[in-house]
Write a protein that holds these residues in place. Structure first.
Motif, PDB file in Angstrom:
ATOM      1  N   SER A 241      19.290   0.921 -17.295  1.00 17.11           N
ATOM      2  CA  SER A 241      20.251   0.650 -18.375  1.00 17.11           C
ATOM      3  C   SER A 241      21.319   1.731 -18.452  1.00 17.11           C
ATOM      4  O   SER A 241      21.055   2.910 -18.209  1.00 17.11           O
ATOM      5  CB  SER A 241      19.515   0.568 -19.721  1.00 17.11           C
ATOM      6  OG  SER A 241      20.417   0.381 -20.786  1.00 17.11           O
ATOM      7  N   MET A 242      22.520   1.294 -18.793  1.00 18.97           N
ATOM      8  CA  MET A 242      23.611   2.183 -19.185  1.00 18.97           C
ATOM      9  C   MET A 242      24.621   1.330 -19.936  1.00 18.97           C
ATOM     10  O   MET A 242      25.099   0.321 -19.419  1.00 18.97           O
ATOM     11  CB  MET A 242      24.266   2.857 -17.987  1.00 18.97           C
ATOM     12  CG  MET A 242      25.300   3.917 -18.355  1.00 18.97           C
ATOM     13  SD  MET A 242      24.604   5.361 -19.217  1.00 18.97           S
ATOM     14  CE  MET A 242      23.724   6.177 -17.879  1.00 18.97           C
ATOM     15  N   CYS A 243      24.908   1.735 -21.174  1.00 17.60           N
ATOM     16  CA  CYS A 243      25.771   0.949 -22.050  1.00 17.60           C
ATOM     17  C   CYS A 243      27.074   1.699 -22.305  1.00 17.60           C
ATOM     18  O   CYS A 243      27.076   2.890 -22.624  1.00 17.60           O
ATOM     19  CB  CYS A 243      25.048   0.685 -23.375  1.00 17.60           C
ATOM     20  SG  CYS A 243      25.919  -0.408 -24.520  1.00 17.60           S
ATOM     21  N   HIS A 244      28.206   0.982 -22.142  1.00 17.04           N
ATOM     22  CA  HIS A 244      29.521   1.540 -22.450  1.00 17.04           C
ATOM     23  C   HIS A 244      30.454   0.398 -22.806  1.00 17.04           C
ATOM     24  O   HIS A 244      30.297  -0.738 -22.332  1.00 17.04           O
ATOM     25  CB  HIS A 244      30.076   2.337 -21.264  1.00 17.04           C
ATOM     26  CG  HIS A 244      31.232   3.214 -21.638  1.00 17.04           C
ATOM     27  ND1 HIS A 244      32.538   2.757 -21.678  1.00 17.04           N
ATOM     28  CD2 HIS A 244      31.277   4.530 -21.991  1.00 17.04           C
ATOM     29  CE1 HIS A 244      33.336   3.747 -22.043  1.00 17.04           C
ATOM     30  NE2 HIS A 244      32.593   4.840 -22.246  1.00 17.04           N
ATOM     31  N   GLY A 254      25.982   4.474 -14.512  1.00 11.45           N
ATOM     32  CA  GLY A 254      24.573   4.098 -14.486  1.00 11.45           C
ATOM     33  C   GLY A 254      24.060   3.299 -13.315  1.00 11.45           C
ATOM     34  O   GLY A 254      22.844   3.232 -13.112  1.00 11.45           O
ATOM     35  N   LEU A 255      24.931   2.690 -12.536  1.00 12.98           N
ATOM     36  CA  LEU A 255      24.443   1.788 -11.485  1.00 12.98           C
ATOM     37  C   LEU A 255      23.705   2.519 -10.366  1.00 12.98           C
ATOM     38  O   LEU A 255      22.607   2.124  -9.956  1.00 12.98           O
ATOM     39  CB  LEU A 255      25.599   0.973 -10.897  1.00 12.98           C
ATOM     40  CG  LEU A 255      25.191  -0.050  -9.829  1.00 12.98           C
ATOM     41  CD1 LEU A 255      24.237  -1.081 -10.404  1.00 12.98           C
ATOM     42  CD2 LEU A 255      26.417  -0.728  -9.232  1.00 12.98           C
ATOM     43  N   ASP A 295      22.560  -3.117  -2.863  1.00 13.92           N
ATOM     44  CA  ASP A 295      23.964  -3.105  -2.454  1.00 13.92           C
ATOM     45  C   ASP A 295      24.848  -2.830  -3.669  1.00 13.92           C
ATOM     46  O   ASP A 295      24.817  -3.561  -4.650  1.00 13.92           O
ATOM     47  CB  ASP A 295      24.337  -4.437  -1.805  1.00 13.92           C
ATOM     48  CG  ASP A 295      25.729  -4.411  -1.222  1.00 13.92           C
ATOM     49  OD1 ASP A 295      26.696  -4.567  -2.001  1.00 13.92           O
ATOM     50  OD2 ASP A 295      25.854  -4.235   0.014  1.00 13.92           O
ATOM     51  N   ARG A 296      25.653  -1.796  -3.579  1.00 16.57           N
ATOM     52  CA  ARG A 296      26.467  -1.403  -4.725  1.00 16.57           C
ATOM     53  C   ARG A 296      27.576  -2.414  -5.003  1.00 16.57           C
ATOM     54  O   ARG A 296      27.876  -2.720  -6.159  1.00 16.57           O
ATOM     55  CB  ARG A 296      27.077  -0.008  -4.494  1.00 16.57           C
ATOM     56  CG  ARG A 296      27.588   0.628  -5.772  1.00 16.57           C
ATOM     57  CD  ARG A 296      28.193   1.999  -5.524  1.00 16.57           C
ATOM     58  NE  ARG A 296      28.270   2.764  -6.746  1.00 16.57           N
ATOM     59  CZ  ARG A 296      29.188   2.577  -7.701  1.00 16.57           C
ATOM     60  NH1 ARG A 296      30.102   1.635  -7.557  1.00 16.57           N
ATOM     61  NH2 ARG A 296      29.178   3.328  -8.787  1.00 16.57           N
ATOM     62  N   ARG A 351      21.062  10.410 -10.469  1.00 15.72           N
ATOM     63  CA  ARG A 351      21.892  11.519 -10.951  1.00 15.72           C
ATOM     64  C   ARG A 351      22.625  11.180 -12.246  1.00 15.72           C
ATOM     65  O   ARG A 351      23.667  11.785 -12.554  1.00 15.72           O
ATOM     66  CB  ARG A 351      22.880  11.925  -9.853  1.00 15.72           C
ATOM     67  CG  ARG A 351      22.182  12.556  -8.655  1.00 15.72           C
ATOM     68  CD  ARG A 351      23.147  12.988  -7.578  1.00 15.72           C
ATOM     69  NE  ARG A 351      22.449  13.731  -6.520  1.00 15.72           N
ATOM     70  CZ  ARG A 351      23.000  14.085  -5.361  1.00 15.72           C
ATOM     71  NH1 ARG A 351      24.261  13.753  -5.100  1.00 15.72           N
ATOM     72  NH2 ARG A 351      22.300  14.751  -4.466  1.00 15.72           N
ATOM     73  N   ASN A 352      22.104  10.233 -13.014  1.00 14.59           N
ATOM     74  CA  ASN A 352      22.703   9.924 -14.311  1.00 14.59           C
ATOM     75  C   ASN A 352      22.758  11.187 -15.173  1.00 14.59           C
ATOM     76  O   ASN A 352      21.798  11.953 -15.223  1.00 14.59           O
ATOM     77  CB  ASN A 352      21.891   8.854 -15.034  1.00 14.59           C
ATOM     78  CG  ASN A 352      22.010   7.485 -14.378  1.00 14.59           C
ATOM     79  OD1 ASN A 352      22.746   7.314 -13.400  1.00 14.59           O
ATOM     80  ND2 ASN A 352      21.287   6.517 -14.906  1.00 14.59           N
ATOM     81  N   ARG A 353      23.872  11.360 -15.854  1.00 16.33           N
ATOM     82  CA  ARG A 353      24.094  12.595 -16.606  1.00 16.33           C
ATOM     83  C   ARG A 353      23.535  12.510 -18.020  1.00 16.33           C
ATOM     84  O   ARG A 353      23.584  11.466 -18.662  1.00 16.33           O
ATOM     85  CB  ARG A 353      25.588  12.911 -16.653  1.00 16.33           C
ATOM     86  CG  ARG A 353      26.234  13.114 -15.291  1.00 16.33           C
ATOM     87  CD  ARG A 353      27.661  13.611 -15.433  1.00 16.33           C
ATOM     88  NE  ARG A 353      28.430  12.764 -16.356  1.00 16.33           N
ATOM     89  CZ  ARG A 353      29.607  13.107 -16.877  1.00 16.33           C
ATOM     90  NH1 ARG A 353      30.139  14.296 -16.587  1.00 16.33           N
ATOM     91  NH2 ARG A 353      30.256  12.282 -17.688  1.00 16.33           N
ATOM     92  N   HIS A 354      23.022  13.640 -18.493  1.00 13.36           N
ATOM     93  CA  HIS A 354      22.424  13.731 -19.821  1.00 13.36           C
ATOM     94  C   HIS A 354      23.384  13.234 -20.907  1.00 13.36           C
ATOM     95  O   HIS A 354      22.997  12.435 -21.772  1.00 13.36           O
ATOM     96  CB  HIS A 354      22.027  15.187 -20.084  1.00 13.36           C
ATOM     97  CG  HIS A 354      21.598  15.481 -21.480  1.00 13.36           C
ATOM     98  ND1 HIS A 354      20.514  14.880 -22.076  1.00 13.36           N
ATOM     99  CD2 HIS A 354      22.117  16.342 -22.419  1.00 13.36           C
ATOM    100  CE1 HIS A 354      20.379  15.347 -23.308  1.00 13.36           C
ATOM    101  NE2 HIS A 354      21.332  16.224 -23.534  1.00 13.36           N
ATOM    102  N   GLU A 355      24.624  13.692 -20.877  1.00  7.69           N
ATOM    103  CA  GLU A 355      25.560  13.308 -21.939  1.00  7.69           C
ATOM    104  C   GLU A 355      25.868  11.811 -21.904  1.00  7.69           C
ATOM    105  O   GLU A 355      26.067  11.181 -22.951  1.00  7.69           O
ATOM    106  CB  GLU A 355      26.850  14.131 -21.848  1.00  7.69           C
ATOM    107  CG  GLU A 355      27.556  14.070 -20.505  1.00  7.69           C
ATOM    108  CD  GLU A 355      27.132  15.173 -19.564  1.00  7.69           C
ATOM    109  OE1 GLU A 355      27.991  15.603 -18.757  1.00  7.69           O
ATOM    110  OE2 GLU A 355      25.958  15.625 -19.626  1.00  7.69           O
ATOM    111  N   ASP A 356      25.899  11.216 -20.715  1.00  5.89           N
ATOM    112  CA  ASP A 356      26.142   9.777 -20.606  1.00  5.89           C
ATOM    113  C   ASP A 356      24.952   8.985 -21.129  1.00  5.89           C
ATOM    114  O   ASP A 356      25.126   7.935 -21.768  1.00  5.89           O
ATOM    115  CB  ASP A 356      26.414   9.395 -19.148  1.00  5.89           C
ATOM    116  CG  ASP A 356      27.692   9.996 -18.602  1.00  5.89           C
ATOM    117  OD1 ASP A 356      28.559  10.387 -19.425  1.00  5.89           O
ATOM    118  OD2 ASP A 356      27.837  10.092 -17.367  1.00  5.89           O
TER     119      ASP A 356
END
Length: 416
Positions: A241-244, A254-255, A295-296, A351-356
């Protein structure tokens, strides 16, 4: 529907001397945030020797730290590995009960048996008997929670004389039980024991519905014999998950992390060849990801609805809940309609970032979660009332707690 966050403590190479320290401190900050904004649960794995994929070998320590930084979020072991050479059953009972006490009764007790050769081979555990070891340990550990004193055990894998296993958990008879599931057959197994199913398969709502329907039909059938002394009727699924607000930003943030989560899992469990301390899983992911369903370009298509796996010409690529609030809302509605009880998000991945991660959680909690939480208490009450006869029947089929022998005496070792 309830929501959780999930931790493998992923750490792609290369890492420096302070990286693991920062990883754990960031994760604790994320759990504190999740507690404040109303996320229902945090789940922590137990894995050993799985470099990059999971630096979480002592979940009881992390969850204990989290318990003292939070006040309401449920603390999930997702999962404790039960075969004896991983964890002696009595030690598991003691740790779970202690965590339940210091957290004021917030533990969710997920169990499992492991399947990676890195772990099974590292602890010299027989792959052919690991399911039987889990079954036996599940029976024994729940007896340790309720029998006072524990009447002892003469199993194939656990042999233990009577002892009063203390402390006892705050939740009675014991914290809710779960089992890790990677296939439909394991979800069916969970239902036959009346325990929650933690699914780690990235499935679409349509497929989830057939799994959920089978789970609840089995739980209400005669073949359901409670594995513990309480029934926990729940199905949870795990999704990256990654929401924006901007879809391209969500994808950028997030991908890759979500796909690395899937790829590194498969590296250790399906196709990888690993040299301890040498193999660079992140580099292999960058080189080979497309060949293994990550596949990205396919997953990064923008516009419209999202799915757990995005498709192009019949080829699937993991996407998960990576997108805008509206896209994630639409995806979750499908799981809700399928009867899924909890969706657990993996944001700390690759490598998802903490702040994100923190920004994503706050946006999700503000713009998506409230409508799924509305009426949750009434729905849960209705479900439990509907299942009450089946729960009672499953518990009646379980062998009851046993009294200890009155003539059993432990002699002091010291000579007077």
């Amino acid at each position: 529907m309830k929501f959780g966050i999930f931790y493998e403590h992923q750490l792609p190479r290369p890492w420096g001397s302070e990286a693991e320290h920062r990883l754990l401190k960031d994760a604790l900050e994320q759990v504190e945030l999740a507690d404040r904004i109303g996320i229902d649960s945090v789940w922590e794995v137990e894995h050993h020797f799985l470099e990059e994929y999971s630096h979480s070998s002592a979940p009881e320590v992390f969850l204990a730290a989290a318990s003292q930084r939070t006040s309401r979020i449920r603390l999930g072991h997702g999962i404790v590995q039960l075969p004896q050479q991983f964890n002696h059953t009595a030690r598991v009972a003691e740790r779970i009960a202690t965590l339940d006490l210091i957290s004021d009764g917030r533990v969710e007790f997920g169990t499992g048996e492991a399947s990676s050769e890195a772990e099974l081979g590292g602890f010299m555990i027989d792959r052919e008997t690991k399911r039987d070891q889990w079954t036996e340990a599940l029976d024994a550990v729940t007896r340790m929670f309720v029998e006072e004193p524990f009447a002892g055990y003469d199993g194939r894998y656990l042999k233990m004389p009577p002892r009063n296993v203390v402390p006892k958990p705050l939740q009675r008879p014991h914290p809710p039980l779960w089992v890790a599931c990677s296939r439909r057959e394991t979800i069916h197994l969970a239902a036959t024991k009346g325990i929650g199913a933690l699914s780690f398969s990235f499935i679409e709502p349509s497929e989830a519905k057939s799994w959920v329907d089978d789970y609840y039909a089995t739980l209400q059938a005669e073949q359901c014999v409670a594995g513990g002394f309480a029934v926990n009727p729940n199905v949870a699924i795990v999704l990256p998950s990654m929401c924006h607000q901007d879809e391209e930003t969500a994808i950028e943030r997030g991908l890759d992390g979500g796909q690395f989560f899937g790829y590194s899992l498969a590296h250790y469990y399906v196709f990888g060849q690993h040299v301890p301390g040498v193999t660079n899983v992140w580099d292999e992911f960058q080189e080979k990801r497309s060949s293994f369903g990550f596949d990205r370009d396919i997953a990064a298509k923008t516009g419209g609805n999202i799915a757990a796996k995005m498709l192009e010409q019949g080829i699937g690529s993991l996407r998960g809940a990576v997108g805008t609030p509206e896209q994630i809302r639409s995806l979750l509605l499908g799981y809700q309609e399928a009867g899924v009880d909890q969706v657990i998000f993996v944001s700390q991945a690759g490598r998802n970032r903490h702040e994100d991660i923190c920004e994503s959680l706050e946006l999700f909690a503000r713009e998506v979660m409230p409508e799924f939480h509305d009426g949750e208490e009434a729905r849960e009450k209705s479900k439990l009332e509907r299942l009450a006869p089946a729960v009672e029947a499953a518990l009646a089929r379980r062998e009851p707690a046993r009294p200890a022998r009155r003539d059993y005496v432990i002699a002091a070792a010291m000579e007077v």
